[in-house]
Design a protein around this motif. Structure first.
Motif, mmCIF file in Angstrom:
data_model
loop_
_atom_site.group_PDB
_atom_site.id
_atom_site.type_symbol
_atom_site.label_atom_id
_atom_site.label_comp_id
_atom_site.label_asym_id
_atom_site.label_seq_id
_atom_site.Cartn_x
_atom_site.Cartn_y
_atom_site.Cartn_z
ATOM 1 N N UNK A 165 -22.596 -21.296 -6.906
ATOM 2 C CA UNK A 165 -21.338 -21.600 -7.595
ATOM 3 C C UNK A 165 -20.902 -20.354 -8.343
ATOM 4 N N UNK A 166 -19.694 -19.884 -8.054
ATOM 5 C CA UNK A 166 -19.160 -18.709 -8.735
ATOM 6 C C UNK A 166 -18.511 -19.136 -10.042
ATOM 7 N N UNK A 167 -18.953 -18.556 -11.152
ATOM 8 C CA UNK A 167 -18.326 -18.818 -12.443
ATOM 9 C C UNK A 167 -16.999 -18.075 -12.492
ATOM 10 N N UNK A 168 -16.008 -18.707 -13.090
ATOM 11 C CA UNK A 168 -14.671 -18.139 -13.029
ATOM 12 C C UNK A 168 -13.921 -18.373 -14.335
ATOM 13 N N UNK A 169 -12.693 -17.861 -14.412
ATOM 14 C CA UNK A 169 -11.738 -18.169 -15.474
ATOM 15 C C UNK A 169 -10.356 -18.052 -14.830
ATOM 16 N N UNK A 170 -9.323 -18.644 -15.416
ATOM 17 C CA UNK A 170 -8.037 -18.774 -14.723
ATOM 18 C C UNK A 170 -7.480 -17.506 -14.096
ATOM 19 N N UNK A 171 -7.654 -16.360 -14.754
ATOM 20 C CA UNK A 171 -7.062 -15.123 -14.236
ATOM 21 C C UNK A 171 -7.675 -14.671 -12.912
#
Length: 318
Positions: free
Chosen positions: A213-219
């Protein structure tokens, strides 16, 4: 809203955090808190720009303010707001103080100031001497000087019911139970994976672990989704909005891979096996190493994490 409270070097995780405590009813704190039952966190595009609000059973409220801009007028205004709260103690563990920082601290008008390596500053009446220990120990000593005892230095991980439910539904929908959580981003360019490095790491890990699972943020979510589509066993929680989503994904993972110390410390809080990337700056490493009771692989780099041969990453730490 970027969920990784970090800065351009490892020790700077604390550089923009000022800890201010009122012993009787209020506490401004960062990094360490005891028995926190509620936390709301708002982060904007850069990770040094956050406002935390916490409540626990001992205090009416805990507040952490990290200035949104470097405008000295904003620092002054923030200091005046805090001055109205009439705090007794300010704890400042930062290694570097600029003029705007000193103005901010002085404007708060606390009765006492406790610092780390602040022997040469008249503002501070107590200073913790330089020492080669993890910053958790620096905070512990500061809290002890401020009058606390029986201090528990284990990380207390906050949670959010909405994020917990949303992540649980995501994991169930994709039947994800035994996955590695991977973060590619630190705020400093030296700790950000470029696209070639992202692909190299995933090519290595995707053949050695059941799912990722790749951790992400909106940008960066759109970019992470495009990257995940190249692999049958790589997933992205596209609804990620806050650090609480990231916390939940780490909580349910079997292992964490990250160049970002905030993510590394969240993993430590859950005792997750971790692969962490650190520069060769030994002082920073001593202060901000994982502090994890679980198995940990430390991979060092000179100028950039993108120098690393990712084939050395161990996928079987768990």
């Amino acid at each position: 809203m970027e969920p990784f409270p970090d800065d351009s070097n490892d020790s700077a995780d604390a550089e923009r955090i000022e800890i201010i405590k009122r012993v009787r009813i209020k506490c401004i704190a960062a990094f360490l808190h005891q028995s926190a039952t509620d936390i709301v966190l708002q982060c904007e595009q850069t990770l040094e720009k956050c406002i935390f609000r916490m409540k626990d059973q001992y205090t009416a409220g805990v507040h952490v303010f990290i200035e949104k801009t470097k405008d000295i007028a904003d620092y002054y205004r923030c200091g005046k707001k805090l001055a109205a709260e009439q705090y007794d103690v300010v704890i400042d563990p930062t290694l570097t103080l600029r003029n705007r920082d000193l103005l901010f601290l002085r404007t708060i008008g606390a009765n006492s100031y406790i610092g780390y390596q602040k022997e040469d500053y008249q503002l501070f009446d107590r200073s913790i001497p330089a020492q080669s220990v993890h910053y958790v120990e620096i905070y512990r000593q500061a809290l002890e000087i401020a009058g606390f005892s029986h201090i528990n230095t284990e990380y207390d991980m906050p949670s959010n019911a909405q994020s917990s439910q949303a992540v649980a539904e995501f994991l169930a929908a994709h039947q994800l139970e035994d996955y590695v959580a991977v973060n590619f981003f630190g705020a400093g360019s030296a700790r950000r994976f470029n696209e070639d490095s992202m692909v190299a790491l995933l090519n290595h890990l995707s053949t050695q672990t059941k799912s990722i699972v790749l951790l992400t943020f909106p940008a960066v979510t759109e970019k992470m989704q495009a990257l995940a589509k190249r692999y049958a066993n790589v997933f992205v929680f596209e609804k990620t909005q806050t650090v609480f989503d990231t916390i939940e994904l780490i909580k349910h993972s079997k292992m964490v891979v990250s160049p970002d110390t905030a993510i590394v410390h969240i993993a430590s809080g859950f005792h997750k096996p971790t692969v962490a990337f650190y520069s060769l700056d030994e002082e920073n490493f001593v202060h901000w190493q994982p502090n994890n009771s679980a198995k940990t692989q430390i991979i060092r780099f000179d100028k950039s994490v993108n120098e690393v041969d990712f084939k050395q990453v161990k996928a079987d730490l768990a």
